[in-house]
Design a protein around this motif. Structure first.
Motif, PDB file in Angstrom:
ATOM      1  N   LEU A 126       0.850  -1.184   0.000  1.00 17.14           N
ATOM      2  CA  LEU A 126       0.000   0.000   0.000  1.00 17.14           C
ATOM      3  C   LEU A 126       0.885   1.233   0.000  1.00 17.14           C
ATOM      4  N   LEU A 127       0.778   2.049  -1.036  1.00 15.35           N
ATOM      5  CA  LEU A 127       1.596   3.258  -1.168  1.00 15.35           C
ATOM      6  C   LEU A 127       0.787   4.467  -0.717  1.00 15.35           C
ATOM      7  N   LEU A 128       1.325   5.204   0.269  1.00 18.88           N
ATOM      8  CA  LEU A 128       0.600   6.327   0.846  1.00 18.88           C
ATOM      9  C   LEU A 128       1.044   7.676   0.311  1.00 18.88           C
ATOM     10  N   SER A 129       1.990   7.700  -0.608  1.00 22.21           N
ATOM     11  CA  SER A 129       2.402   8.958  -1.224  1.00 22.21           C
ATOM     12  C   SER A 129       2.874   8.682  -2.649  1.00 22.21           C
ATOM     13  N   THR A 130       2.987   9.731  -3.431  1.00 23.59           N
ATOM     14  CA  THR A 130       3.433   9.560  -4.814  1.00 23.59           C
ATOM     15  C   THR A 130       4.922   9.269  -4.896  1.00 23.59           C
ATOM     16  N   GLU A 131       5.673   9.545  -3.828  1.00 26.11           N
ATOM     17  CA  GLU A 131       7.115   9.285  -3.821  1.00 26.11           C
ATOM     18  C   GLU A 131       7.459   7.915  -3.240  1.00 26.11           C
ATOM     19  N   ALA A 132       6.503   7.271  -2.577  1.00 29.39           N
ATOM     20  CA  ALA A 132       6.746   5.938  -2.019  1.00 29.39           C
ATOM     21  C   ALA A 132       6.925   4.929  -3.150  1.00 29.39           C
ATOM     22  N   ARG A 133       7.723   3.902  -2.865  1.00 31.69           N
ATOM     23  CA  ARG A 133       8.046   2.929  -3.914  1.00 31.69           C
ATOM     24  C   ARG A 133       8.044   1.522  -3.332  1.00 31.69           C
ATOM     25  N   ALA A 134       7.560   0.574  -4.114  1.00 37.07           N
ATOM     26  CA  ALA A 134       7.599  -0.835  -3.708  1.00 37.07           C
ATOM     27  C   ALA A 134       7.953  -1.689  -4.923  1.00 37.07           C
ATOM     28  N   ASP A 135       8.878  -2.612  -4.725  1.00 42.31           N
ATOM     29  CA  ASP A 135       9.247  -3.580  -5.767  1.00 42.31           C
ATOM     30  C   ASP A 135       8.936  -4.969  -5.246  1.00 42.31           C
ATOM     31  N   SER A 136       8.187  -5.731  -6.026  1.00 43.60           N
ATOM     32  CA  SER A 136       7.737  -7.053  -5.590  1.00 43.60           C
ATOM     33  C   SER A 136       8.036  -8.088  -6.657  1.00 43.60           C
ATOM     34  N   GLN A 137       8.655  -9.200  -6.242  1.00 40.93           N
ATOM     35  CA  GLN A 137       9.028 -10.263  -7.170  1.00 40.93           C
ATOM     36  C   GLN A 137       8.696 -11.641  -6.590  1.00 40.93           C
ATOM     37  N   PRO A 138       7.471 -12.106  -6.723  1.00 41.27           N
ATOM     38  CA  PRO A 138       7.170 -13.498  -6.319  1.00 41.27           C
ATOM     39  C   PRO A 138       7.662 -14.475  -7.387  1.00 41.27           C
ATOM     40  N   GLN A 139       8.184 -15.612  -6.948  1.00 39.17           N
ATOM     41  CA  GLN A 139       8.767 -16.575  -7.883  1.00 39.17           C
ATOM     42  C   GLN A 139       8.404 -18.001  -7.488  1.00 39.17           C
ATOM     43  N   LEU A 140       8.234 -18.850  -8.495  1.00 40.62           N
ATOM     44  CA  LEU A 140       7.986 -20.278  -8.280  1.00 40.62           C
ATOM     45  C   LEU A 140       8.990 -21.098  -9.091  1.00 40.62           C
ATOM     46  N   GLU A 141       9.563 -22.121  -8.459  1.00 36.97           N
ATOM     47  CA  GLU A 141      10.390 -23.108  -9.157  1.00 36.97           C
ATOM     48  C   GLU A 141       9.828 -24.478  -8.811  1.00 36.97           C
TER      49      GLU A 141
END
Length: 442
Positions: free
Chosen positions: A358-373
């Protein structure tokens, strides 16, 4: 000599001084372990953003700072009231100051028979504790693959040791409180390397709370490793609360190993530190094992928090369910990388992974990488992630009921975090964490 080599050699020189000043007094297997670990750190060096596992997180602020190895503080001594303020206070408490056991601040008299909790250094000096430590210490954490885990292993001196004998059930959680005081007497930033070993034997039940906190807003670094071994049919809940100082660095590695029909729940709450990285590795080594991996990070200002998780399904008929939520405000940056591995032959695996931000500002940043092997064909595995601002329809609904914009945003933000808190099993710990989260969001 390059700057990179200089940074590595600085810690090698510190290790040599550490070995001369008492570390050489440990058992031979521990001395060999330390020597191997510092050699491995020298080979690996600090990671860079050119490496895939670190491309979103630069550890240059750590590598470029000259830290002094923290020792037992001379003055001022912490008062019990200081520790009371930092801990959750849900059960017997074992306190460590700058990585060293502080018996005068600890309260473990009420532990039941069959449970041992205290200093890892003290356990290494006993026959029973030393044998148990030798069987598990550095056997689960993959220090050969991680520079930070290797550095912790090289400077392994003290930390927490928790042992729950077979078929013993702990009614109250044991809390391990790691307090950092900040600067050394030389006025230079300090680094501590706390090590925790938690062994819960066959059929036993235990809850353990790890709290990491600082009493200073100075620059310091906590480099932490925790190993958890759950025997056949054991049930373990590990709560981990990171609320370090605003300018601190916190790098952590948590490794768990589960035997047949065991249950482990790991709940990680990240609130503090300017730069935080937590690597979580879980090995389901016995058929029928179940894992709950539950995380919440609340970030503001210019905070950066990176969570890397690996769940390794090595045997059939195992289940893992992973839920990580992040609330990212102002200029903060949250990183999540989750990897699920299903080994050949690990049929009937049931695994789910979710990361929501959940981003609460325009400058906040989140990078998400779910992976399955997946290397088996009879499995049920899913993963997914979301990144975005507060849902405007939900916000409009609450405002149409008479709530102010601030109150409506507060309710929706808290609900985002409460989803993680609701999965926590121990009611006292859950309630205390709920208050902590409410205070932070306020």
């Amino acid at each position: 000599m390059t700057d990179v080599a200089d940074r590595t050699e600085r810690y090698v020189a510190d290790f040599e001084a550490f070995a001369r000043n008492g570390a050489s007094g440990g058992p031979e297997w521990l001395r060999e372990l330390r020597q191997g670990a510092i050699a491995r750190f020298a080979e690996l060096g600090f990671p860079t953003t050119k490496q895939e596992e670190w491309r979103f997180t630069s550890v240059a602020p750590i590598a470029e700072t000259e830290f002094t190895l923290a020792h037992a503080p001379r003055s001022p001594r912490l008062a019990p009231a200081d520790v009371e303020h930092l801990s959750l206070g849900a059960g017997p408490r074992i306190v460590f100051v700058d990585g060293r056991y502080a018996p005068e601040l600890s309260a473990v008299a009420s532990l039941p028979q069959g449970v041992r909790a205290g200093s890892l250094a003290a356990a290494l000096g006993t026959d029973a504790g030393g044998e148990l430590a030798r069987a598990h210490l550095a056997r689960h954490a993959r220090w050969q693959e991680s520079a930070f885990a290797a550095l912790n292993t090289a400077f392994l001196s003290d930390g927490a040791f928790v042992h729950v004998s077979a078929n013993v059930a702990l009614e109250r959680p044991i809390e391990l409180v790691f307090v950092s005081t900040g600067r050394a007497d030389s006025d230079s930033p300090t680094v501590s390397h706390p090590r925790s070993l938690i062994v819960v034997e066959r059929g036993a039940q235990a809850s353990v709370v790890e709290t990491y906190a600082g009493v200073s807003d100075d620059v310091y670094w906590s480099n932490v490793v925790t190993e958890v071994a759950a025997g056949e049919g054991a049930r373990v809940e590990l709560y981990r609360v990171q609320r370090e100082g605003r300018q601190s660095f916190h790098v952590a590695t948590t490794h768990s190993r589960q035997e047949r029909d065991s249950y482990v729940a790991l709940h990680a709450v990240t609130l503090g530190a300017a730069l935080a990285r937590h690597d979580i590795n879980a090995l389901l080594a016995g058929s029928g094992a179940e894992l709950i991996l539950n995380g919440l990070y609340l970030l503001g200002g210019a905070q950066h928090a990176d969570h890397h998780t690996v769940i390794d399904h090595a045997q059939p008929h195992c289940a893992s369910h992973e839920f990580f939520n992040g609330v990212v405000a102002e200029r903060a940056h949250g990183v999540f990388n989750g990897r699920i591995i299903v080994r050949p032959g690990a049929q009937r695996t049931d695994s789910k992974q979710t990361n929501n931000n959940l981003l609460l500002s325009t400058e906040a940043r989140a990078d998400s990488q779910p992976q399955l092997e997946i290397y088996a064909d009879d499995v049920k595995c899913t993963h997914g992630s979301t990144v975005g601002p507060i849902d405007q329809m939900q916000l409009y609904y609450l405002r149409s009921r008479g709530l102010s914009p601030e109150a409506a945003r507060g309710i929706l933000t808290y609900g985002f975090g409460a989803e993680i808190l609701d999965r926590m099993g121990h009611p006292d710990v859950r309630d205390r964490l709920d208050r902590l989260v409410r205070e932070r969001l306020a």
